[in-house]
Design a protein around this motif. Structure first.
Motif, PDB file in Angstrom:
ATOM      1  N   LYS A 186       0.828  -1.211   0.000  1.00 37.26           N
ATOM      2  CA  LYS A 186       0.000   0.000   0.000  1.00 37.26           C
ATOM      3  C   LYS A 186       0.859   1.256   0.000  1.00 37.26           C
ATOM      4  O   LYS A 186       0.568   2.228  -0.705  1.00 37.26           O
ATOM      5  N   LEU A 187       1.952   1.252   0.787  1.00 37.54           N
ATOM      6  CA  LEU A 187       2.825   2.428   0.829  1.00 37.54           C
ATOM      7  C   LEU A 187       3.560   2.605  -0.497  1.00 37.54           C
ATOM      8  O   LEU A 187       3.705   3.725  -0.994  1.00 37.54           O
ATOM      9  N   LEU A 188       4.030   1.522  -1.116  1.00 35.20           N
ATOM     10  CA  LEU A 188       4.690   1.616  -2.417  1.00 35.20           C
ATOM     11  C   LEU A 188       3.733   2.169  -3.466  1.00 35.20           C
ATOM     12  O   LEU A 188       4.114   2.977  -4.311  1.00 35.20           O
ATOM     13  N   SER A 189       2.465   1.748  -3.415  1.00 32.20           N
ATOM     14  CA  SER A 189       1.468   2.265  -4.356  1.00 32.20           C
ATOM     15  C   SER A 189       1.217   3.751  -4.127  1.00 32.20           C
ATOM     16  O   SER A 189       1.117   4.531  -5.076  1.00 32.20           O
ATOM     17  N   VAL A 197       4.628  -3.794  -6.258  1.00 34.82           N
ATOM     18  CA  VAL A 197       3.342  -3.775  -5.548  1.00 34.82           C
ATOM     19  C   VAL A 197       2.629  -5.115  -5.721  1.00 34.82           C
ATOM     20  O   VAL A 197       2.224  -5.766  -4.749  1.00 34.82           O
ATOM     21  N   ALA A 198       2.479  -5.561  -6.977  1.00 33.54           N
ATOM     22  CA  ALA A 198       1.773  -6.824  -7.231  1.00 33.54           C
ATOM     23  C   ALA A 198       2.496  -8.001  -6.589  1.00 33.54           C
ATOM     24  O   ALA A 198       1.867  -8.916  -6.043  1.00 33.54           O
ATOM     25  N   GLN A 199       3.831  -7.980  -6.608  1.00 35.23           N
ATOM     26  CA  GLN A 199       4.608  -9.076  -6.028  1.00 35.23           C
ATOM     27  C   GLN A 199       4.367  -9.182  -4.522  1.00 35.23           C
ATOM     28  O   GLN A 199       4.163 -10.281  -3.989  1.00 35.23           O
ATOM     29  N   GLN A 226      -8.368  -1.677  -6.464  1.00 35.58           N
ATOM     30  CA  GLN A 226      -8.336  -0.217  -6.355  1.00 35.58           C
ATOM     31  C   GLN A 226      -7.019   0.333  -6.902  1.00 35.58           C
ATOM     32  O   GLN A 226      -6.983   1.374  -7.568  1.00 35.58           O
ATOM     33  N   HIS A 227      -5.910  -0.373  -6.624  1.00 36.45           N
ATOM     34  CA  HIS A 227      -4.602   0.057  -7.146  1.00 36.45           C
ATOM     35  C   HIS A 227      -4.581   0.021  -8.672  1.00 36.45           C
ATOM     36  O   HIS A 227      -4.089   0.955  -9.318  1.00 36.45           O
ATOM     37  N   CYS A 228      -5.111  -1.042  -9.262  1.00 37.86           N
ATOM     38  CA  CYS A 228      -5.092  -1.174 -10.730  1.00 37.86           C
ATOM     39  C   CYS A 228      -5.953  -0.111 -11.398  1.00 37.86           C
ATOM     40  O   CYS A 228      -5.564   0.449 -12.426  1.00 37.86           O
ATOM     41  N   ILE A 229      -7.115   0.193 -10.844  1.00 35.01           N
ATOM     42  CA  ILE A 229      -8.008   1.172 -11.487  1.00 35.01           C
ATOM     43  C   ILE A 229      -7.398   2.561 -11.453  1.00 35.01           C
ATOM     44  O   ILE A 229      -7.678   3.405 -12.304  1.00 35.01           O
ATOM     45  N   GLN A 230      -6.503   2.820 -10.488  1.00 35.26           N
ATOM     46  CA  GLN A 230      -5.896   4.142 -10.373  1.00 35.26           C
ATOM     47  C   GLN A 230      -4.543   4.233 -11.068  1.00 35.26           C
ATOM     48  O   GLN A 230      -4.243   5.244 -11.706  1.00 35.26           O
TER      49      GLN A 230
END
Length: 827
Positions: A186-189, A197-199, A226-230
């Motif tokens: 979450k912090l990396l994103s 992030v995915a890893q 949520q990360h992918c949509i943004q």
């Protein structure tokens, strides 16, 4: 030995965790036994009953009161936490000291002296370490990272996550290990470090699934959506399918709240990517589950109802949106959670503000503000003050808006969150400018610029530290993997050596057994062997003669074979050399042919480049001449006006007019210089614009209207299209066109200017039409034109081309018309 050590560690860890959990239960039991939450005679009960308690029970009682009052009477948290701290230090009760520091940090967090909260939780962690409370130490690390995030110190927060991950790996706590991995992702994103992030999320999901923590695994999947949509739309379809498969496999294991959260998240995602039917389907599924929810002490129910309300509002179901907000308020009132009651009031105020029902919105905002101020919650107080200021600003009541914006700035400063402080200063500066308080607005602008520079430096430093820590962690993980691999190899070799020794011993045993049997038979056969030996001597003499003859024949055959081998090897070498010569000949022919093509291509490219450079040099020369000509006029007028200013000092009205004229001419000179810098930097800018963002045309036009100071121009509904552009350049394009139209009028009234937009789905473009009936367009070149265009239109042309668009200027129906086309987003 290893198995005994693992069992001992597991039993010890379980014992420590059970003791700490039992202590928390005892705090709650002691608290409930004295009924101290709302009792008016609490002081008497306190003075009467504490004499019947042991010293450690007194500490636990104080801690129970402080913890339970954190949402009701925040000031009493410090009173009882300090009483517990003094008593625990007196009797050297380490767990009580740790608990007191822990609760003090929670109290400081609500009242926003965040440095005090950080110090307190660090002290609590030290005592947890001394008392071997591993689970409590994880809680302390989690709170510490949360405080660093509130302070916008992302590097320290990342370091805390890494420390929590190392501690969990050291003690083999799989749940905390997966939780730390998810928080790192979450912090990396958040910091736009998207490589791992995915890893990290996949590792966390694997561990959560392994320990049957399905709720947390689903939470990790929903975060990744949520990360992918943004920030990573290319991976969105993959994670949608993965989340669907996971939810379908374990649906019966999830609570109603978790299932509703899943459906709401999917509805939000499909709405954002434009699939309204799918969004409506998932919303209906979530709606069925939400209607069955009952009041609960689980704080996730508040976030769930809030998300459902926002989703209903975006799907144009306003009635249902308000139902969810009122249900949230009822649950908070039922449980007596003052902070959640105030947040519900704030959300209702936001909803009414969106509907432009300012009276109801202000009522709920005032109710929320009253509770937040009593709780000394500066973070939420800032949000409410800011929202009230926006309402008054929309009503053009700028004095009141400035008052509330100033309050929001004061509370933002208390939170020490740089992003919140910057937002507060920005809105306050905008409102002061509208209220014509220019001197104060200038001071705020200076402070805002300082904060921006400081945030940029801090963000760069934080990202550098995070990347360094991440690199160090990867190196250590690689070293650990290498060590584990070497250990496995050593174990395999040891096993092989043991098996080999066992095999040899077995073989020796078998040999000894069979040796005895063979020796017995050997004695019997020896006699028969002696008889045969005499006959063999005769046969051997005959064999020797035959062997001599055979050796002579073999020598001759060997000599013939050696000669054949030499001839064959020479033939093979010659054939191989012939193939190499042919291959090199073909390569030389191909190289010569390619070399001629490369020379022709380079010659053609250099010719085109020289031609373009010549054209660009001519444009720069013409533009420099035209800029000098246009700049000379306002400067000459400024000099004349300054002469009049010195001459008419006594005439106040004339002086005021001269000052206004000087300001106007200075603005004109600044526009000319701005145009010159735009043209000179546009070639470099077009190279830098690799990743354009999705921007609304209406937002850019509104910003340009404010900067151009024009009036009576309306924003057509068709301008709410989104295009791929840079916001500042798009604002500059609108500003240039508006100022071009204003030069043909005596005032700044552009009511007859028509600006519309249309979407071309086959080409993936948005076409903007700009019409002005008072201007005639002439494309013939003159001394005041570049490439057949006047200076503002030429600047507009190169700015649109820099955004990878096209522009056309012509005259239709006796009016000036500009057609500007921009690329539209895929969605």
């Amino acid at each position: 030995m290893r198995i005994i050590f693992i069992l001992f560690f597991a039993i010890t860890t379980a014992n420590v965790q059970s003791q700490f959990s039992q202590r928390c239960i005892e705090w709650k039991r002691i608290y409930e036994s004295f009924h101290c939450e709302t009792s008016p005679c609490f002081c008497k009960a306190h003075s009467f009953n504490r004499n019947n308690l042991t010293d450690s029970q007194k500490v636990d009682w104080y801690l129970a009161i402080a913890y339970m009052n954190r949402s009701f009477y925040p000031d009493s948290v410090f009173v009882y936490a300090y009483l517990a701290l003094q008593e625990a230090q007196r009797i050297r009760y380490k767990q009580g000291v740790a608990g007191a520091y822990h609760i003090l940090s929670v109290g400081y967090r609500y009242q926003n002296p965040i440095d005090s909260a950080i110090f307190s939780i660090q002290q609590a962690r030290l005592y947890y370490q001394q008392d071997s409370c591993l689970k409590a130490e994880f809680w302390a690390l989690r709170l510490l990272s949360e405080y660093y995030l509130i302070k916008s110190d992302y590097a320290e927060a990342f370091s805390t996550y890494i420390e929590s991950l190392r501690l969990s790996e050291q003690h083999h706590d799989l749940y905390e290990q997966a939780s730390a991995l998810l928080r790192i992702a979450k912090l990396l994103s958040h910091q736009d470090i998207l490589e791992n992030v995915a890893q990290q999320v996949q590792k966390a999901i694997k561990v959560f699934t392994q320990i049957d923590s399905l709720k947390d695994a689903l939470q990790a999947y929903l975060f990744m959506l949520q990360h992918c949509i943004q920030k990573d739309t290319l991976s969105l379809n993959f994670w949608i399918n993965e989340t669907k498969n996971f939810f379908t496999s374990y649906k019966s294991e999830f609570t109603i709240g978790k299932q509703a959260e899943y459906y709401i998240t999917f509805a939000q995602i499909f709405q954002k990517i434009g699939q309204s039917d799918s969004a409506q389907f998932y919303y209906s599924q979530a709606e069925k589950l939400l209607d069955t929810l009952q009041p609960s002490t689980d704080y996730s129910i508040y976030a769930l109802l809030e998300s459902a309300s926002f989703l209903s509002f975006s799907l144009m179901q306003e009635k249902k949106s308000f139902e969810y907000l009122y249900k949230r308020l009822k649950i908070a009132l039922f449980l007596g959670e003052r902070n959640q009651i105030a947040i519900s009031y704030k959300l209702l105020g936001n909803a009414y503000a969106k509907k432009r029902q300012d009276k109801q919105a202000l009522f709920y905002y005032d109710s929320a503000l009253f509770i937040f101020l009593n709780l000394k919650n500066s973070e939420e107080s800032y949000n409410v003050y800011h929202a009230i200021g926006q309402i008054y600003e929309s009503q053009e009541n700028y004095p009141k808006a400035c008052f509330y914006y100033e309050k929001s700035v004061n509370h933002a400063l208390k939170t020490t969150n740089k992003y919140r402080i910057r937002k507060a200063y920005r809105t306050y500066h905008r409102c002061l400018y509208k209220a014509k308080q220019y001197e104060k607005a200038y001071l705020i602008a200076v402070e805002l610029e300082r904060i921006r520079e400081e945030m940029f430096d801090n963000n760069q430093t934080a990202q550098t530290k995070i990347r360094a820590i991440q690199l160090e962690l990867e190196k250590k993980e690689n070293a650990l993997a290498l060590f584990q691999k070497e250990t496995q190899i050593k174990e395999l070799k040891a096993n092989e050596r043991f098996q080999w020794i066992s095999t040899v011993l077995g073989i020796l045993l078998l040999v000894s057994i069979f040796g005895g049997v063979i020796f017995y038979h050997y004695k019997k056969l020896k006699a028969a062997y002696e008889i045969l030996e005499s006959k063999q001597k005769e046969i051997l003499s005959q064999n020797e003669e035959l062997q001599i003859q055979h050796e002579q024949i073999s020598a001759q055959k060997l000599e013939i074979e050696q000669k054949n081998q030499k001839i064959g090897s020479q033939f093979r070498h010659l054939k191989k050399a012939q193939r190499i010569i042919r291959r090199q000949h073909r390569r030389l022919q191909e190289y010569n042919a390619n070399l001629e093509k490369i020379v022709e291509l380079r010659t053609e490219q250099l010719t085109k480049l020289n031609h373009k450079l010549g054209e660009y040099a001519n444009r720069i020369t013409n533009f420099s001449f035209l800029t000098a000509h246009n700049l000379r006029a306002p400067i000459a007028r400024i000099l004349g006006l300054s002469y009049l200013f010195h001459k008419e000092k006594e005439n106040a009205s004339q002086v005021q007019q001269i000052i206004q004229s000087i300001n106007k001419e200075a603005y004109n000179a600044d526009s000319v210089l701005h145009n010159m810098m735009t043209v000179l930097n546009m070639k470099e800018l077009s190279i830098q614009l690799e990743n354009l963002k999705s921007i609304k045309l209406s937002d850019a036009l509104q910003e340009a209207i404010l900067k151009s100071k024009v009036s009576e121009i309306s924003i057509h509904p068709s301008l709410y299209f989104q295009v791929l552009a840079d916001f500042e350049i798009l604002v500059d394009i609108f500003r240039t066109l508006l100022q071009y139209s204003a030069t043909f009028r005596m005032d700044m009234n552009l009511a007859d200017v028509v600006i519309e937009a249309s979407y071309l789905p086959n080409h993936g473009k948005v076409v903007l039409s700009y019409k002005d009936a008072r201007i005639q367009f002439y494309s013939a070149s003159s001394q005041n034109q570049i490439d057949g265009l006047e200076l503002p239109l030429y600047i507009t042309k190169i700015q649109v081309e820099a955004l990878q668009g096209n522009v056309e200027f012509n005259t239709k129906e006796d009016s000036f018309c500009a057609l500007l086309s921009f690329r539209a987003p895929l969605t």
